[in-house]
Design a protein around this motif. Structure first.
Motif, PDB file in Angstrom:
ATOM      1  N   GLY A  23       1.859 100.779  -0.710  1.00  0.00           N
ATOM      2  CA  GLY A  23       2.790  99.854  -0.086  1.00  0.00           C
ATOM      3  C   GLY A  23       3.928  99.493  -1.023  1.00  0.00           C
ATOM      4  O   GLY A  23       5.107  99.450  -0.622  1.00  0.00           O
ATOM      5  N   LEU A  24       3.602  99.224  -2.292  1.00  0.00           N
ATOM      6  CA  LEU A  24       4.640  98.886  -3.257  1.00  0.00           C
ATOM      7  C   LEU A  24       5.565 100.075  -3.499  1.00  0.00           C
ATOM      8  O   LEU A  24       6.792  99.922  -3.592  1.00  0.00           O
ATOM      9  CB  LEU A  24       3.993  98.450  -4.573  1.00  0.00           C
ATOM     10  CG  LEU A  24       4.967  98.059  -5.703  1.00  0.00           C
ATOM     11  CD1 LEU A  24       5.832  96.876  -5.279  1.00  0.00           C
ATOM     12  CD2 LEU A  24       4.198  97.736  -6.978  1.00  0.00           C
ATOM     13  N   VAL A 359       5.818  93.007   6.358  1.00  0.00           N
ATOM     14  CA  VAL A 359       5.512  94.434   6.289  1.00  0.00           C
ATOM     15  C   VAL A 359       4.895  94.788   4.936  1.00  0.00           C
ATOM     16  O   VAL A 359       3.934  95.566   4.861  1.00  0.00           O
ATOM     17  CB  VAL A 359       6.785  95.257   6.549  1.00  0.00           C
ATOM     18  CG1 VAL A 359       6.561  96.724   6.206  1.00  0.00           C
ATOM     19  CG2 VAL A 359       7.208  95.123   8.005  1.00  0.00           C
ATOM     20  N   VAL A 360       5.428  94.214   3.867  1.00  0.00           N
ATOM     21  CA  VAL A 360       4.874  94.498   2.531  1.00  0.00           C
ATOM     22  C   VAL A 360       3.431  93.999   2.425  1.00  0.00           C
ATOM     23  O   VAL A 360       2.556  94.697   1.887  1.00  0.00           O
ATOM     24  CB  VAL A 360       5.761  93.858   1.443  1.00  0.00           C
ATOM     25  CG1 VAL A 360       5.099  93.958   0.078  1.00  0.00           C
ATOM     26  CG2 VAL A 360       7.128  94.530   1.419  1.00  0.00           C
ATOM     27  N   LEU A 361       3.164  92.796   2.928  1.00  0.00           N
ATOM     28  CA  LEU A 361       1.785  92.293   2.923  1.00  0.00           C
ATOM     29  C   LEU A 361       0.881  93.164   3.777  1.00  0.00           C
ATOM     30  O   LEU A 361      -0.284  93.409   3.437  1.00  0.00           O
ATOM     31  CB  LEU A 361       1.766  90.847   3.435  1.00  0.00           C
ATOM     32  CG  LEU A 361       2.418  89.800   2.521  1.00  0.00           C
ATOM     33  CD1 LEU A 361       2.405  88.435   3.190  1.00  0.00           C
ATOM     34  CD2 LEU A 361       1.694  89.738   1.180  1.00  0.00           C
ATOM     35  N   LEU A 366      -3.560  94.484   4.144  1.00  0.00           N
ATOM     36  CA  LEU A 366      -4.358  94.696   5.358  1.00  0.00           C
ATOM     37  C   LEU A 366      -4.641  96.169   5.638  1.00  0.00           C
ATOM     38  O   LEU A 366      -5.796  96.568   5.780  1.00  0.00           O
ATOM     39  CB  LEU A 366      -3.646  94.051   6.553  1.00  0.00           C
ATOM     40  CG  LEU A 366      -3.466  92.527   6.493  1.00  0.00           C
ATOM     41  CD1 LEU A 366      -2.735  92.025   7.720  1.00  0.00           C
ATOM     42  CD2 LEU A 366      -4.823  91.842   6.363  1.00  0.00           C
ATOM     43  N   LEU A 367      -3.601  96.988   5.747  1.00  0.00           N
ATOM     44  CA  LEU A 367      -3.789  98.385   6.164  1.00  0.00           C
ATOM     45  C   LEU A 367      -4.686  99.187   5.222  1.00  0.00           C
ATOM     46  O   LEU A 367      -5.478 100.009   5.694  1.00  0.00           O
ATOM     47  CB  LEU A 367      -2.427  99.070   6.302  1.00  0.00           C
ATOM     48  CG  LEU A 367      -1.529  98.554   7.428  1.00  0.00           C
ATOM     49  CD1 LEU A 367      -0.262  99.394   7.528  1.00  0.00           C
ATOM     50  CD2 LEU A 367      -2.253  98.550   8.765  1.00  0.00           C
ATOM     51  N   PRO A 368      -4.606  99.012   3.890  1.00  0.00           N
ATOM     52  CA  PRO A 368      -5.490  99.806   3.025  1.00  0.00           C
ATOM     53  C   PRO A 368      -6.972  99.551   3.247  1.00  0.00           C
ATOM     54  O   PRO A 368      -7.803 100.349   2.825  1.00  0.00           O
ATOM     55  CB  PRO A 368      -5.068  99.370   1.604  1.00  0.00           C
ATOM     56  CG  PRO A 368      -3.672  98.879   1.748  1.00  0.00           C
ATOM     57  CD  PRO A 368      -3.626  98.231   3.100  1.00  0.00           C
ATOM     58  N   ARG A 369      -7.335  98.454   3.919  1.00  0.00           N
ATOM     59  CA  ARG A 369      -8.741  98.143   4.153  1.00  0.00           C
ATOM     60  C   ARG A 369      -9.221  98.630   5.514  1.00  0.00           C
ATOM     61  O   ARG A 369     -10.384  98.429   5.867  1.00  0.00           O
ATOM     62  CB  ARG A 369      -8.960  96.626   4.063  1.00  0.00           C
ATOM     63  CG  ARG A 369      -8.529  96.029   2.731  1.00  0.00           C
ATOM     64  CD  ARG A 369      -8.661  94.518   2.723  1.00  0.00           C
ATOM     65  NE  ARG A 369      -8.184  93.937   1.487  1.00  0.00           N
ATOM     66  CZ  ARG A 369      -8.918  93.788   0.397  1.00  0.00           C
ATOM     67  NH1 ARG A 369     -10.181  94.158   0.407  1.00  0.00           N
ATOM     68  NH2 ARG A 369      -8.403  93.267  -0.696  1.00  0.00           N
ATOM     69  N   MET A 370      -8.337  99.252   6.297  1.00  0.00           N
ATOM     70  CA  MET A 370      -8.681  99.681   7.653  1.00  0.00           C
ATOM     71  C   MET A 370      -8.952 101.179   7.691  1.00  0.00           C
ATOM     72  O   MET A 370      -8.568 101.931   6.803  1.00  0.00           O
ATOM     73  CB  MET A 370      -7.535  99.353   8.623  1.00  0.00           C
ATOM     74  CG  MET A 370      -7.187  97.880   8.717  1.00  0.00           C
ATOM     75  SD  MET A 370      -5.780  97.634   9.842  1.00  0.00           S
ATOM     76  CE  MET A 370      -5.574  95.854   9.739  1.00  0.00           C
ATOM     77  N   LEU A 405      15.414  98.144   7.901  1.00  0.00           N
ATOM     78  CA  LEU A 405      14.821  98.190   6.562  1.00  0.00           C
ATOM     79  C   LEU A 405      13.304  97.990   6.587  1.00  0.00           C
ATOM     80  O   LEU A 405      12.558  98.818   6.052  1.00  0.00           O
ATOM     81  CB  LEU A 405      15.498  97.151   5.672  1.00  0.00           C
ATOM     82  CG  LEU A 405      15.195  97.247   4.171  1.00  0.00           C
ATOM     83  CD1 LEU A 405      15.774  98.534   3.608  1.00  0.00           C
ATOM     84  CD2 LEU A 405      15.778  96.055   3.425  1.00  0.00           C
ATOM     85  N   PRO A 406      12.764  96.913   7.206  1.00  0.00           N
ATOM     86  CA  PRO A 406      11.297  96.779   7.237  1.00  0.00           C
ATOM     87  C   PRO A 406      10.623  97.876   8.043  1.00  0.00           C
ATOM     88  O   PRO A 406       9.513  98.304   7.691  1.00  0.00           O
ATOM     89  CB  PRO A 406      11.085  95.390   7.863  1.00  0.00           C
ATOM     90  CG  PRO A 406      12.361  95.044   8.528  1.00  0.00           C
ATOM     91  CD  PRO A 406      13.437  95.712   7.749  1.00  0.00           C
ATOM     92  N   VAL A 407      11.264  98.348   9.126  1.00  0.00           N
ATOM     93  CA  VAL A 407      10.664  99.438   9.905  1.00  0.00           C
ATOM     94  C   VAL A 407      10.564 100.699   9.042  1.00  0.00           C
ATOM     95  O   VAL A 407       9.544 101.412   9.067  1.00  0.00           O
ATOM     96  CB  VAL A 407      11.486  99.697  11.186  1.00  0.00           C
ATOM     97  CG1 VAL A 407      11.048 101.000  11.842  1.00  0.00           C
ATOM     98  CG2 VAL A 407      11.316  98.551  12.170  1.00  0.00           C
ATOM     99  N   THR A 408      11.620 100.989   8.277  1.00  0.00           N
ATOM    100  CA  THR A 408      11.591 102.169   7.410  1.00  0.00           C
ATOM    101  C   THR A 408      10.516 102.041   6.337  1.00  0.00           C
ATOM    102  O   THR A 408       9.811 103.005   6.025  1.00  0.00           O
ATOM    103  CB  THR A 408      12.966 102.372   6.760  1.00  0.00           C
ATOM    104  OG1 THR A 408      13.971 102.430   7.778  1.00  0.00           O
ATOM    105  CG2 THR A 408      13.001 103.654   5.963  1.00  0.00           C
TER     106      THR A 408
END
Length: 812
Positions: A23-24, A359-361, A366-370, A405-408
């Motif tokens: 994500g980062l 989006v960054v959070l 969240l997403l890495p744990r799914m 920007l956040p969508v990208t």
């Protein structure tokens, strides 16, 4: 906790902490792309789609277009302007300059006229009148200036570029609005709807100086319109210049005087008594299509057909130019005249930053744990929500909140997180396979009494109930050997994972007492185990003979195959193991061992490029092993399915190499007796085949298991093998024929539901023709297969050399 287990726990914790890295990385990558301007083309996508599809038509007709063809001439502009005297305002979008070729010719003519003029007396006669006529004809700039001097409603366009291309000339002149014109490069490339910085021009191109002075005003027009907005102000080298649409609004509202134009802090332009809404960088955003296309609702004329239409332009705003510039500008002017505009709300910047933070959070927490499916669904839903929010806000409220920007960032982060999840899943699968291999090897080593090596293998496994049970029995084995310190370490390992498991707590205390008693005792009996306790500082890798075991690389019917290393010369070997005591009756064990070593020794003497080389044989606690070549490639069992068959010519090459290997072995009085695809290793890259399991096949063919069944592969046996008769090398020829049949057709020649039926077919029935399963098989291939699989050995090829010769001829 033991040092090794502590290191494993630390690695797992570090793996969990690194979940935020994708994500980062996605955020930094997108910000870098934004700073370099790569994302500029993505920003106007939704904006343009919405404006083009849903913006209402402006039918007031305030702005009309006089369309210039691509090959228009400046000579016609003077006449064109004469017919537009009654227009409210006229905007000429092409950049007006004196053509360079005319400037050169005009300079020559001026020089000639100067030579003919003496004493301030005008010469008469030729060529003076002709030169004066040519001078007037070529000096388009002067004629245009005269025409513009007589009109007070004409705006000229100055061009500006953002791509660094330089114009021939420049001119100074500026405005002073309360807006920043500098800033960090990254902030300059954030979405233009919220950027507080004016658009930056790399270079400016102005009309001729005389024309600028004669016209009512000059405004900047981009060489390539971005389709989002018309800047009211453009910054160039620290100075600010007015845009063409801003000048048009001033002229249309009769506010060309300097004091009638005011810029309000935070956005908005006051022209006379009217206020025009803009964003914080004074961009004009008409709610109208700005793309390059002609619309029926724009009144337009050809430049050479307006002589009789002067009344049609009365009170109108006339846009003169080529279609690419004129029509979008006319749409924009009509929309602004009717106050149909898009605004950027003041909270847009906070909404954008808040969405970006969300989006960054999402990507880091969240997403890495799914699971992958949940990650994909969540990503799609969030992207749809963001895009639809931007679309609906623009459509219903005429407010633009750019969320590109956040969508990208989310779209870039999704594959990175998915790839990380794939790697973690693959690592987990490899870990489970390695755990099982280590557990099996540890159990085997424990049975052989190699307790240190068994403990080392167990430490590499994931802990579960079964492993705890094995470790418990390993601790008991250390107790029996009076290696109390190692018994304590094993029971402590169990206690760290399951403190209540059996009686490990009591056994730890008991073994610790015994450990001190043995180590500190000076007068008591000395034991080898006590010496081991005092001197052992670490654990060694498992070994078979002098070979160090690296990992399990395969499994066979009789045992496991490991990758090993000869520490004396650093050679990697494949080590096949066979638990003799498990496979044979105790009464047969001595005879089997003698036969094993005799046959393995025979195989070890074989030295042929197509036969796997045997380096060593040995036995440790009823575990027999053979060290041989570590081969690269796959066994031919990977190429026997109909959809995975090798080309026929390549199969013939493999069979040729095997036939040569069998011929060599038969001359050494070694019969393989178990030729089949699984016992032939093939390297596709080097087109090299090697026969394996010499010696072991002889052993398993002639010996019986505990159940009394013959070991081997019945589908590939010759009739004499099925009948239990004495066999020679011609039995291998038959088995090779069966293998060749299967590699060519993808089917076995003899198939049955029971072993008895299969043996009957092998001994009595003819095999199906290969052409039944595969078309286009050469006749010579069928003949070779038929001869190899004759029921009577005398009718087959008598030697491997004969078969190799036939295969060589067939290949050609």
């Amino acid at each position: 906790m033991s040092k090794r287990k502590s290191n494993k726990t630390i690695k797992q914790q570090h793996g969990q902490r690194r979940r935020w890295l994708p994500g980062l990385f996605a955020l930094l990558l997108v910000l870098l792309l934004a700073a370099t301007g790569v994302l500029r083309q993505a920003e106007p996508l939704i904006y343009n789609l919405t404006i083009e599809a849903f913006a209402p038509s402006v039918t007031t007709g305030d702005a009309v277009v006089v369309e210039l063809p691509p090959n228009w001439q400046q000579d016609s502009v003077v006449e064109l302007l004469r017919h537009l005297q009654q227009a409210r305002s006229v905007v000429f979008t092409p950049l007006l300059r004196q053509p360079q070729n005319r400037d050169a010719a005009l300079n020559i003519i001026n020089g000639r006229i100067a030579l003919l003029t003496t004493d301030k007396v005008e010469p008469k006669g030729e060529p003076y009148p002709t030169l004066k006529a040519l001078q007037q004809q070529l000096d388009v700039r002067s004629r245009l200036a005269v025409q513009l001097d007589g009109m007070d409603n004409v705006l000229l366009a100055a061009s500006y570029r953002t791509d660094g291309v330089t114009f021939p000339e420049q001119r100074s002149g500026q405005l002073n609005p309360p807006v920043p014109t500098g800033g960090m490069a990254l902030l300059k490339h954030l979405p233009t709807a919220i950027s507080p910085f004016l658009p930056h021009a790399a270079d400016l191109g102005w009309p001729d100086q005389r024309l600028q002075e004669a016209a009512s005003g000059v405004g900047l027009l981009a060489v390539e319109q971005n389709g989002l907005s018309y800047p009211a102000l453009v910054e160039y080298q620290g100075r600010v210049y007015p845009g063409l649409l801003l000048q048009l609004l001033r002229l249309h509202n009769g506010a060309m005087a300097k004091g009638e134009l005011n810029f309000e802090p935070g956005g908005g332009i006051r022209i006379g008594s009217k206020t025009i809404a803009t964003d914080s960088a004074y961009r004009l955003r008409p709610y109208a299509p700005l793309q390059q296309r002609v619309h029926d609702d724009i009144e337009h004329y050809a430049y050479d057909r307006i002589a009789d239409k002067a009344e049609a332009f009365k009170g109108k705003t006339v846009i003169i130019g080529e279609a690419a510039e004129a029509y979008p500008l006319a749409h924009a002017a009509n929309a602004l005249f009717q106050r149909q505009m898009v605004t950027v709300p003041g909270w847009a910047v906070w909404a954008l930053y808040g969405t970006l933070l969300f989006v960054v959070l999402l990507l880091t927490v969240l997403l890495p744990r799914m699971r992958f499916s949940t990650v994909m669904v969540t990503t799609v839903l969030v992207v749809l929500v963001l895009l639809n929010s931007e679309f609906l806000l623009l459509l219903l409220a005429r407010q633009w909140l750019p969320l590109t920007l956040p969508v990208t960032v989310l779209l870039v982060g999704f594959p990175l997180i998915s790839f990380q999840g794939y790697l973690a899943q693959r690592e987990g699968a490899l870990g489970r396979e390695l755990t099982e291999a280590n557990r099996q090897l540890g159990r085997m080593l424990q049975v052989q009494g190699e307790l240190d090596q068994a403990l080392e293998r167990y430490r590499r496994c994931h802990f579960d109930e079964g492993l705890l049970e094995q470790l418990y029995h390993l601790g008991l084995d250390f107790e029996r050997k009076r290696q109390f310190a190692k018994a304590v370490s094993v029971f402590q390992l169990i206690h760290e994972s399951a403190p209540t498991f059996r009686d490990v707590a009591e056994r730890i205390q008991r073994n610790q007492k015994m450990e001190h008693r043995v180590v500190l005792s000076k007068g008591g009996p000395s034991t080898p185990e006590g010496t081991v306790i005092m001197e052992a500082e670490g654990l060694q890798n498992p070994t078979l003979g002098h070979y160090e075991i690296e990992r399990e690389i395969g499994r066979g019917a009789m045992g496991l195959v490991y990758l090993g290393k000869d520490p004396r010369i650093g050679r990697m070997v494949a080590i096949k193991t066979m638990a003799l005591s498990d496979e044979f009756e105790e009464t047969q064990l001595k005879e089997v061992k003698e036969r094993f070593y005799r046959e393995a020794e025979t195989a070890g003497r074989l030295n042929h490029p197509n036969i796997v080389h045997v380096y060593d044989i040995g036995e440790e606690r009823d575990l027999a092993y053979i060290a041989m070549d570590y081969l690269h490639g796959k066994n031919l069992g990977h190429f026997i399915k109909p959809k995975q068959l090798l080309p026929i010519k390549e199969v013939l090459g493999v069979a040729l190499q095997v036939a040569q290997a069998l011929d060599y072995a038969h001359k050494k009085n070694v019969v393989h007796r178990d030729i089949k695809p699984a016992n032939i290793i093939y390297d596709e890259q080097n087109k090299a085949a090697k026969v394996t399991d010499f010696g072991v096949a002889c052993l398993t063919d002639a010996s019986k298991t505990k159940t009394g069944t013959v070991l081997g592969s019945p589908s590939y046996m010759s009739p004499e093998q099925v009948a239990g008769k004495k066999v020679d090398g011609r039995a291998d020829i038959f088995s090779l024929g069966v293998t060749l049949y299967q590699l060519i057709t993808g089917h076995l020649p003899f198939e049955a539901e029971s072993l008895g039926s299969l043996m009957y077919k092998i001994a009595n029935e003819a095999h199906p023709k290969p052409s039944k399963y595969r078309k286009g098989i050469p006749v010579c291939v069928s003949r070779i297969i038929n001869k190899c699989m004759q029921k009577e050995p005398e009718k087959r090829y008598q030697t491997g050399a004969d078969l190799a010769a036939a295969l060589e001829r067939c290949k050609k």
